[in-house]
Structure formats: structure tokens, C-alpha cells
Design an enzyme around this catalytic site. Structure first.
Site, short mmCIF file in Angstrom:
data_model
loop_
_atom_site.label_atom_id
_atom_site.label_comp_id
_atom_site.label_asym_id
_atom_site.label_seq_id
_atom_site.Cartn_x
_atom_site.Cartn_y
_atom_site.Cartn_z
N HIS B 9 0.82 -1.21 0.00
CA HIS B 9 0.00 0.00 0.00
C HIS B 9 0.86 1.25 0.00
CE1 HIS B 9 -2.49 3.27 1.51
NE2 HIS B 9 -3.51 2.60 1.00
N GLU B 47 7.59 5.57 -3.16
CA GLU B 47 8.10 5.35 -4.52
C GLU B 47 8.84 4.03 -4.58
OE1 GLU B 47 7.65 7.24 -7.20
OE2 GLU B 47 6.46 8.71 -6.10
N LEU B 72 -3.95 -8.00 2.71
CA LEU B 72 -4.62 -9.08 3.44
C LEU B 72 -6.09 -9.24 3.06
CD1 LEU B 72 -3.08 -8.71 7.01
CD2 LEU B 72 -2.65 -10.49 5.31
N GLY B 75 -10.11 -5.65 -0.75
CA GLY B 75 -10.82 -4.37 -0.79
C GLY B 75 -10.67 -3.69 -2.15
N HIS B 77 -8.58 -1.54 -3.15
CA HIS B 77 -7.21 -1.46 -3.66
C HIS B 77 -6.89 -2.68 -4.52
CE1 HIS B 77 -6.58 2.04 -1.37
NE2 HIS B 77 -6.34 1.47 -0.21
#
Lengths: 122, 122
Positions: B9, B47, B72, B75, B77
Site C-alpha cells: 500500500h 516510490e 490481506l 478491498g 485497492h
């Protein structure tokens, strides 16, 4: 009697929280006799809270509760928020052993699991 | 030549991002001959970005890039953001195979790793 309490962050998506509950059922199956009680709790956005989850384990008869952070990195949630949530219950039940295990991402075995996951067709 | 691109993330905490870079080094060691290139990229806050990470793999000589979400739960993302980031690069390099692997939490082996983690003294 030993309890395992899996702690997830919690999500606004009900499906994500249900995924944790499903994982908890799988853990209960695999735990065998190591943990007579296996439950989950959420840091935020879902129920039960961490104190409520600990309370449920104790009501189920746990003399020891292992709190297991289902987190990948050692951020503020792991370093501060979870210990803070646990502390109040430990103070309330001094005769119960409440131990916070390392967070999942700290386990070097995660590298092998990642390599295995990479080889699974999506 | 096959590349493995671990997607995390990304965090405002530099230590969390460094944890991912360290994990990437560990993965490179364990990958052996399966992946000649092992890199990481971040969805946000750090980055390289996902497109830049894919670009680096291709410049390193990858003919195939396996994008591996270090997440995990399934969702937004995992379901939308990562595929959206990948799509542009796939359009830009149609002759390169870019495959998105399942996210880490989808691997049932995570239950055993959790049980193992629970037994480690904190």
C-alpha cells in the site's frame, strides 16, 4: 484454557470483515487442541472491539488470551493502538494472562507464502 | 525473463516502506531461478509507483511481470486500484505479459502462518 484472539483493522466493507470471520473459523479448525477458543476482534469500523473480544474469551473460560495482530507492518496500530486497547482489560483482569504475539508481517515465513501465492493463477 | 513485482500500500512511515524493501530483498534470495528480477512498488505514499515499478522490470529485461499484491483483504485497492494501475502499462507494452497474482490474504496457508506467529514470544 487458552484463547487465540485475531485482531484485524476492520473495514467499511462488510465483505472484508466477513473475510476475517471466515479466516477465524479456518483457524479454529486448524488450531486443534492448542486453542480451545478462537475469536476475532477489530481495531475499528467493525465489531467486536478488542476489549469486547477479550471479554468474550474470558467469559468463554480462557485463563490465557493470545492477542494476534493480523497486520503486515509495524505501524502505529501494532506499536501503540493494540497494546493500548489490551492494557485496560489486563488491568481489569490481573489474574488472566494476556500476551500480544508478534504481528503477522514479522514472520519471515511470509516470504515463502508470497512466492507460493505468486505462482497461483489469478 | 520473469519478474516479480510486490505491491504494498505504502505508508507515511518510512520504516514501513523500508520493511517492504527488506522483504523484497528476502524474496529475491528465496526466489532462486524462478524470478530473475524481484522488485517492489507502492500504490501510494511511497516510490516507485506501480507503473514505474513495472517500467523498471521491463528495463531490467523482463518479458513477463507477475504483480503480487501484498494485501490481506480483497478491498477496493486489490479489486480496482491495482488493476487500473497495471492496465496502462499493459496497453503501453502489449508484447509483455503482465499477470496479477491473487492477493496474499487469499492464500489459505495464511492460517498456518498465523498459528505459527501466535506461538512466537513477542
Amino acid at each position: 484454557m487458552q484463547a487465540l484472539l485475531v485482531i484485524a483493522h476492520g473495514s467499511r466493507r462488510a465483505e472484508s470483515n466477513d473475510e476475517i470471520r471466515e479466516l477465524t473459523r479456518l483457524l479454529a479448525e486448524r488450531a486443534g487442541s492448542d486453542y480451545a477458543i478462537v475469536r476475532c476482534a477489530f481495531l475499528e469500523l467493525a465489531e467486536p472491539s478488542i476489549p469486547d473480544g477479550i471479554e468474550q474469551c474470558i467469559r468463554d473460560g480462557a485463563g490465557e488470551v493470545v492477542v494476534l495482530p493480523y497486520f503486515l507492518s509495524a505501524g502505529r496500530h501494532v506499536a501503540q493502538d493494540i497494546p493500548n486497547e489490551v492494557r485496560g482489560k489486563q488491568d481489569e483482569y490481573p489474574h488472566i494472562t494476556i500476551r500480544i504475539a508478534p504481528y503477522l508481517g514479522a514472520n519471515a515465513g511470509i516470504a515463502d507464502l508470497l512466492l507460493e501465492t505468486a505462482s497461483v493463477p489469478a
